[in-house]
Design a protein around this motif. Sequence first.
Motif, PDB file in Angstrom:
ATOM      1  N   TRP A   1       0.834  -1.203   0.000  1.00 50.22           N
ATOM      2  CA  TRP A   1       0.000   0.000   0.000  1.00 50.22           C
ATOM      3  C   TRP A   1       0.869   1.253   0.000  1.00 50.22           C
ATOM      4  N   LYS A   2       1.791   1.307   1.000  1.00 49.43           N
ATOM      5  CA  LYS A   2       2.603   2.508   1.128  1.00 49.43           C
ATOM      6  C   LYS A   2       3.649   2.633   0.019  1.00 49.43           C
ATOM      7  N   GLY A   3       4.379   1.515  -0.211  1.00 48.07           N
ATOM      8  CA  GLY A   3       5.447   1.576  -1.192  1.00 48.07           C
ATOM      9  C   GLY A   3       4.962   1.464  -2.619  1.00 48.07           C
ATOM     10  N   GLY A   4       4.044   0.507  -2.841  1.00 51.55           N
ATOM     11  CA  GLY A   4       3.591   0.279  -4.208  1.00 51.55           C
ATOM     12  C   GLY A   4       2.518   1.245  -4.642  1.00 51.55           C
ATOM     13  N   ASP A   5       1.419   1.311  -3.857  1.00 51.97           N
ATOM     14  CA  ASP A   5       0.281   2.123  -4.263  1.00 51.97           C
ATOM     15  C   ASP A   5       0.576   3.619  -4.114  1.00 51.97           C
ATOM     16  N   GLU A   6       0.890   4.016  -2.844  1.00 47.99           N
ATOM     17  CA  GLU A   6       1.108   5.443  -2.611  1.00 47.99           C
ATOM     18  C   GLU A   6       2.451   5.915  -3.173  1.00 47.99           C
ATOM     19  N   GLY A   7       3.520   5.089  -2.966  1.00 45.05           N
ATOM     20  CA  GLY A   7       4.848   5.527  -3.398  1.00 45.05           C
ATOM     21  C   GLY A   7       5.056   5.458  -4.891  1.00 45.05           C
ATOM     22  N   LEU A   8       4.868   4.257  -5.482  1.00 47.97           N
ATOM     23  CA  LEU A   8       5.161   4.079  -6.900  1.00 47.97           C
ATOM     24  C   LEU A   8       4.022   4.549  -7.795  1.00 47.97           C
ATOM     25  N   ILE A   9       2.810   4.011  -7.559  1.00 50.15           N
ATOM     26  CA  ILE A   9       1.709   4.313  -8.473  1.00 50.15           C
ATOM     27  C   ILE A   9       1.246   5.756  -8.313  1.00 50.15           C
ATOM     28  N   ASP A  10       0.837   6.125  -7.066  1.00 51.49           N
ATOM     29  CA  ASP A  10       0.366   7.495  -6.858  1.00 51.49           C
ATOM     30  C   ASP A  10       1.519   8.497  -6.909  1.00 51.49           C
TER      31      ASP A  10
ATOM     32  N   VAL B   1       4.833   8.266  -8.075  1.00 44.17           N
ATOM     33  CA  VAL B   1       5.691   8.400  -9.264  1.00 44.17           C
ATOM     34  C   VAL B   1       4.875   8.422 -10.544  1.00 44.17           C
ATOM     35  N   LEU B   2       4.089   7.376 -10.761  1.00 41.31           N
ATOM     36  CA  LEU B   2       3.414   7.244 -12.050  1.00 41.31           C
ATOM     37  C   LEU B   2       2.316   8.276 -12.250  1.00 41.31           C
ATOM     38  N   ILE B   3       1.524   8.527 -11.211  1.00 44.44           N
ATOM     39  CA  ILE B   3       0.387   9.452 -11.379  1.00 44.44           C
ATOM     40  C   ILE B   3       0.784  10.872 -10.993  1.00 44.44           C
ATOM     41  N   ASN B   4       1.090  11.074  -9.691  1.00 42.21           N
ATOM     42  CA  ASN B   4       1.454  12.426  -9.258  1.00 42.21           C
ATOM     43  C   ASN B   4       2.786  12.862  -9.869  1.00 42.21           C
ATOM     44  N   GLY B   5       3.717  11.894 -10.011  1.00 34.87           N
ATOM     45  CA  GLY B   5       5.013  12.240 -10.593  1.00 34.87           C
ATOM     46  C   GLY B   5       4.886  12.705 -12.029  1.00 34.87           C
ATOM     47  N   SER B   6       4.081  12.012 -12.819  1.00 31.82           N
ATOM     48  CA  SER B   6       3.899  12.445 -14.207  1.00 31.82           C
ATOM     49  C   SER B   6       3.190  13.791 -14.269  1.00 31.82           C
ATOM     50  N   ALA B   7       2.229  13.999 -13.355  1.00 30.60           N
ATOM     51  CA  ALA B   7       1.551  15.299 -13.321  1.00 30.60           C
ATOM     52  C   ALA B   7       2.521  16.412 -12.941  1.00 30.60           C
ATOM     53  N   ASP B   8       3.400  16.145 -11.959  1.00 28.56           N
ATOM     54  CA  ASP B   8       4.393  17.150 -11.562  1.00 28.56           C
ATOM     55  C   ASP B   8       5.371  17.432 -12.696  1.00 28.56           C
ATOM     56  N   ALA B   9       5.756  16.378 -13.443  1.00 34.47           N
ATOM     57  CA  ALA B   9       6.679  16.580 -14.574  1.00 34.47           C
ATOM     58  C   ALA B   9       6.053  17.459 -15.637  1.00 34.47           C
TER      59      ALA B   9
END
Length: 676
Positions: free
Chosen positions: A611-620, A622-630
Amino acid sequence: MSALITQNLLLAVPLAPLVGAVASGLFGRTLGRRGAHTVTIAGVLIAFVISLMTLQAVVADGARWNFTIYHWMQLGDLKMDVGFLIDGLTAMMMCVVTFVSLMVHVYTIGYMADDPGYQRFFSYISLFTFSMLMLVMSNNFLQLFFGWEAVGLVSYLLIGFWFTRPTAIFANMKAFVVNRVGDFGFILGIGLIVAYGHTLDYAQAFAAAPEMAKLGFPGTSWMLITVTCICLFIGAMGKSAQFPLHVWLPDSMEGPTPISALIHAATMVTAGIFMVARMSPLFEFSDTALSFVMVIGAITALFMGFLGIIQNDIKRVVAYSTLSQLGYMTVALGASAYSVAVFHLMTHAFFKALLFLAAGSVIIGMHHDQDIRNMGGLRKYMPITWITSLVGSLALIGTPFFSGFYSKDSIIEAVRASHLPGAGFAQFAVIAGVFVTAFYSFRMYFLVFHGPERFRHKPHPGAHDHHDAHGHADALQPHESPGVVTWPLVMLAIPSLAIGYVTIGPMLFGSFFKDSIAVHAEAHPAMEELARDFHSALNMGLHAPGSMAFWFALAGVVVAYVFYILKPGIPAAIQARAGWLYELLENKYYLDWFNEHVVARLARVVGRALWKGGDEGLIDGVLINGSADAVGDLAVLGRGLQSGHLYWYALFMLMGVIGLMTWFLWWRPLATVFGG
């Protein structure tokens, strides 16, 4: 007769209970109690009559059907259909499921008479019948999986029917979660068949089995067919409550007694046995998988029987008996005696449904007291319940000429003829299990129906003395159950007596399963050896005293009589001296503790990490929030370039021109000279 059986008539078998379930569930208040049980019983009765007609056509005319009802979709060459496969195995299961369900429906009228959820309960059990019929009638893995999951879902609703009880909510959630573990393996097995067999159809998958048997599982030294069969059997371990996925079944006794008979006798728990028998063309190619099946069944047959010895709840004694008998069926599957396993499935369905419903009748007569220590002497108060319980108990322990004798003795002989790894342990387990079964079955029988009447003065902690309005202590006077309860007991007692004698010849040594079950006789000769020694059902019964199983069963009954009738102080003395053993059995080998304190905590740790590492850390993160921030950062950079000043634009244009001139006049010729 076969000409009278049409596709539409066969379609009515599962649809009639479904119509009853929908009518009772959606319009229960309008129909009222009488209307709800009438429409659901009518639906199951229609299904039973057509099932009988189908069985007669299969037996008398050799009729077989394999057809598609509805084409759902197609992905490339993979067809996803709804269809029926009717052969000896299916016809037998249809009759068993509908007959036991019909008896349970009638019994429910009396047992649930005062329950406010009356109409809802009838809707659930009728829906359960529909789900089980869709499972056993399927001709493809897609429909099999639909029925598989549907019976799991409805069992969740039935086990937690009294949803105001915390124990019922815990039990139905436990059953649901444990079955999901098994179903994960089951769907992996189906996925492997689709990946390498390129089909969901039974016939095509079985035809592809020889080619699959030649393939290895990628990245391992295992054979593909072995991995596939073990994955399928893991699904059966969940549904048919095999060790260590058996832990849900005893707790499911929190549901009303009628569903205990329906789920734990002829339907849900036998789905895994039926599935492995249906998949015999696959399992026959893997001795490793068969050995695995046999050893798991042997562990379940013996060690779950031990737990039945110390149970005091009347329904839990029968529940652990179910676990043990499912182990016997699984052992037969591992010995490639699939027809013997299914034969025991059929006989067990009748006498185990009888025992569960008889236990419910005792509970009614005892004013809903389920502790067998508070009973005794009920024989004279409940004569019909007594005699039918005796019939069920005698069938369960394998008394000669009773139905359970023919199927259980055949399992013991089949295991003795097997030469697979683990057969020695399995043979010991099934023989020792005969004594254990006889002991705990007649322990319950003697404590309930014989001996002193312990219900008038309850000495056990937590028990409440029953007094009427005038203070009389005999308000808990036992009474026979009404006819709507006892009539199904009598109807189930008849096949518990005779069905084994009548059917052993055609089912085990005839052509009844010729198109349903495949056995490689040279590699797995158990059935051939059984056929060589079989002469007739009468001869088999007459020669029973010459078998070890007969004397083990008799010893179990005698020891139970001594312990609980002649010398009732012996069990307490044994418990005092071997308290550690009693504690081990009382805690069910600490498997529940292990699941709750180790498996559940590990699952929480892994789940939190994911949950913390995969869902919140990686998916939310990096992939979702990270792409939005980029995208936002690029927008900020781009916004800085759009200043609105012409001199900046002119500067960038000049730099671009210089860059292009440099490339074409300098770097490009150099690259050509040096071969770039």
